[in-house]
Design an enzyme around this catalytic site. Structure first.
Site, PDB file in Angstrom:
ATOM      1  CE  LYS A 111      -3.928   1.930   2.582  1.00 21.48           C
ATOM      2  NZ  LYS A 111      -4.880   2.133   1.508  1.00 21.48           N
TER       3      LYS A 111
HETATM    4  N1  PPE Z   1      -7.871  -1.554  -2.460  1.00 21.07           N
HETATM    5  C1  PPE Z   1      -7.340  -0.322  -2.494  1.00 21.07           C
HETATM    6  C2  PPE Z   1      -6.704   0.155  -3.729  1.00 21.07           C
HETATM    7  C3  PPE Z   1      -7.402   0.462  -1.334  1.00 21.07           C
HETATM    8  O1  PPE Z   1      -6.860   1.677  -1.364  1.00 21.07           O
HETATM    9  C4  PPE Z   1      -8.040  -0.024  -0.190  1.00 21.07           C
HETATM   10  C5  PPE Z   1      -8.117   0.818   1.038  1.00 21.07           C
HETATM   11  C6  PPE Z   1      -8.582  -1.316  -0.214  1.00 21.07           C
HETATM   12  C7  PPE Z   1      -8.475  -2.061  -1.371  1.00 21.07           C
HETATM   13  C8  PPE Z   1      -9.217  -1.926   0.989  1.00 21.07           C
HETATM   14  O2  PPE Z   1      -8.242  -2.231   1.963  1.00 21.07           O
HETATM   15  P1  PPE Z   1      -8.566  -2.250   3.520  1.00 21.07           P
HETATM   16  O3  PPE Z   1      -8.731  -0.824   3.925  1.00 21.07           O
HETATM   17  O4  PPE Z   1      -7.384  -2.901   4.123  1.00 21.07           O
HETATM   18  O5  PPE Z   1      -9.808  -3.025   3.716  1.00 21.07           O
HETATM   19  N2  PPE Z   1      -8.243   2.184   0.795  1.00 21.07           N
HETATM   20  C9  PPE Z   1      -7.956   3.101   1.866  1.00 21.07           C
HETATM   21  C10 PPE Z   1      -7.689   4.475   1.350  1.00 21.07           C
HETATM   22  C11 PPE Z   1      -8.807   5.373   1.096  1.00 21.07           C
HETATM   23  C12 PPE Z   1      -8.307   6.751   0.721  1.00 21.07           C
HETATM   24  O6  PPE Z   1      -9.007   7.436  -0.059  1.00 21.07           O
HETATM   25  O7  PPE Z   1      -7.274   7.165   1.222  1.00 21.07           O
HETATM   26  C13 PPE Z   1      -8.980   2.984   2.983  1.00 21.07           C
HETATM   27  O8  PPE Z   1     -10.062   2.446   2.786  1.00 21.07           O
HETATM   28  O9  PPE Z   1      -8.666   3.420   4.083  1.00 21.07           O
END
Ligand code: PPE
Length: 309
Positions: free
Chosen positions: A160
């Site tokens: 990430k």
């Molecule tokens: N895919 C991506 C590309 C992504 O950024 C997130 C989280 C997820 C899947 C889901 O991951 P998780 O949060 O571990 O369930 N995206 C984060 C960023 C949002 C933002 O705009 O900044 C979030 O949900 O916190």
């Protein structure tokens, strides 16, 4: 997205500084080359005080992202974990979004990041429903993105990192320009991958499907939580390649993410999903999920960390 609501303090390399003083130099490596690894998690209000959702898993993931990018985070995991809890306490917010970030700072420019220090920051702020409060109930209207998600062996999707979100921005901006709230990107083979900041699930004939980590996804912690809750509820969950058109004919589709939580999808490319509103399985999973995050259901997987204060 409404403008950001300032909190009081930000943890910056080991000290709490005022929100307005948490600044970096414009020639910091991260500004030029996207060299940051970060996390996003929510801290929820419960009757026992604020509780972070899956804190340890988020801390582990930022260290994994840093490892992939050979970025030494100059703190032990325990230090970062306590910094997160302290930052939540010190800001006196009942609930908040939490953003730990480590980045290559100011020292030298040029692609080689090694002469630059690794700076670490933890910020928290109030953040409402990611795709709007209405979407949590009624479902979001989204499109298939014309941009693919990151191809394997280009940018690692398991990390990430800031730079990955340039691809996310292409997806999001295109969707918004066309009046949608989000875009669903396909992987480089044309199968469903994920949205700009969310994982995706579909339900067909009572069974649940989600793209596997082979489809260039960030393996979301909310995704893992939903898979676990769904299995607890007796559903089968299969991680596999999903053709785009199977979303159109699914009974239900929803997004997961720390920010988006569990957001139903009402229509994709103007094709209504199921009856074009939140479906019953999505509702059942939301109830199970929010029951844990608001502290009313038993936290049987020990996902909450009470931060005290
Ligand atoms: N895919 C991506 C590309 C992504 O950024 C997130 C989280 C997820 C899947 C889901 O991951 P998780 O949060 O571990 O369930 N995206 C984060 C960023 C949002 C933002 O705009 O900044 C979030 O949900 O916190």
């Amino acid at each position: 997205m409404p403008p950001m609501e300032k909190a009081k303090k930000i943890w910056f390399n080991g000290e709490h500084v005022d929100w307005d003083d948490a600044k970096i130099h414009v020639l910091s490596h991260v500004v030029h080359y996207g060299s940051s690894v970060f996390e996003g998690m929510r801290c929820y209000e419960t009757s026992n005080g604020p509780a972070c959702f899956r804190l340890t898993d988020h801390v582990n993931r930022i260290y994994d992202s840093a490892k992939i990018y050979r970025m030494p985070i100059p703190h032990e995991k325990e230090t970062l974990t306590s910094a997160i809890c302290e930052t939540i306490r010190i800001n006196e917010l009942a609930s908040c979004y939490v953003r730990p970030i480590a980045f290559r700072g100011y020292g030298s420019l040029g692609v080689d990041p090694t002469p630059c220090p690794v700076d670490v920051v933890v910020a928290v702020w109030k953040w409402g429903a990611y795709l709007g409060a209405e979407a949590l109930e009624k479902g979001a209207s989204v499109r298939t993105a014309s941009w693919n998600r990151l191809a394997p062996n280009t940018m690692p999707s398991l990390a990430k990192v800031g730079a990955n979100y340039m691809n996310s921005q292409l997806i999001k901006l295109e969707a918004m320009a066309d009046g949608y709230s989000e875009g669903i990107a396909l992987d480089s083979s044309g199968y469903v991958s994920e949205a700009s900041g969310e994982n995706i699930f579909m339900i067909k004939n009572g069974a649940i499907y989600t793209p596997s980590s082979g489809s260039s996804i960030l393996p979301g912690i909310t995704r893992h939580s939903v898979i676990t809750l769904a299995r607890d509820l007796g559903f089968t969950v299969t991680q596999r390649a999903i053709p785009r058109e199977s979303l159109y004919i699914a009974d239900e589709v929803f997004f997961t993410g720390s920010a988006a939580e569990i957001t139903p999808i009402a229509e994709i490319d103007h094709i209504p999903i199921g009856n074009g509103t939140r479906g019953p399985v999505t509702k059942q999973l939301q109830d199970a999920f929010f029951g844990i995050t608001d502290g009313t259901a038993k936290d049987k997987h020990k996902w909450l960390t009470f931060v005290g204060g």
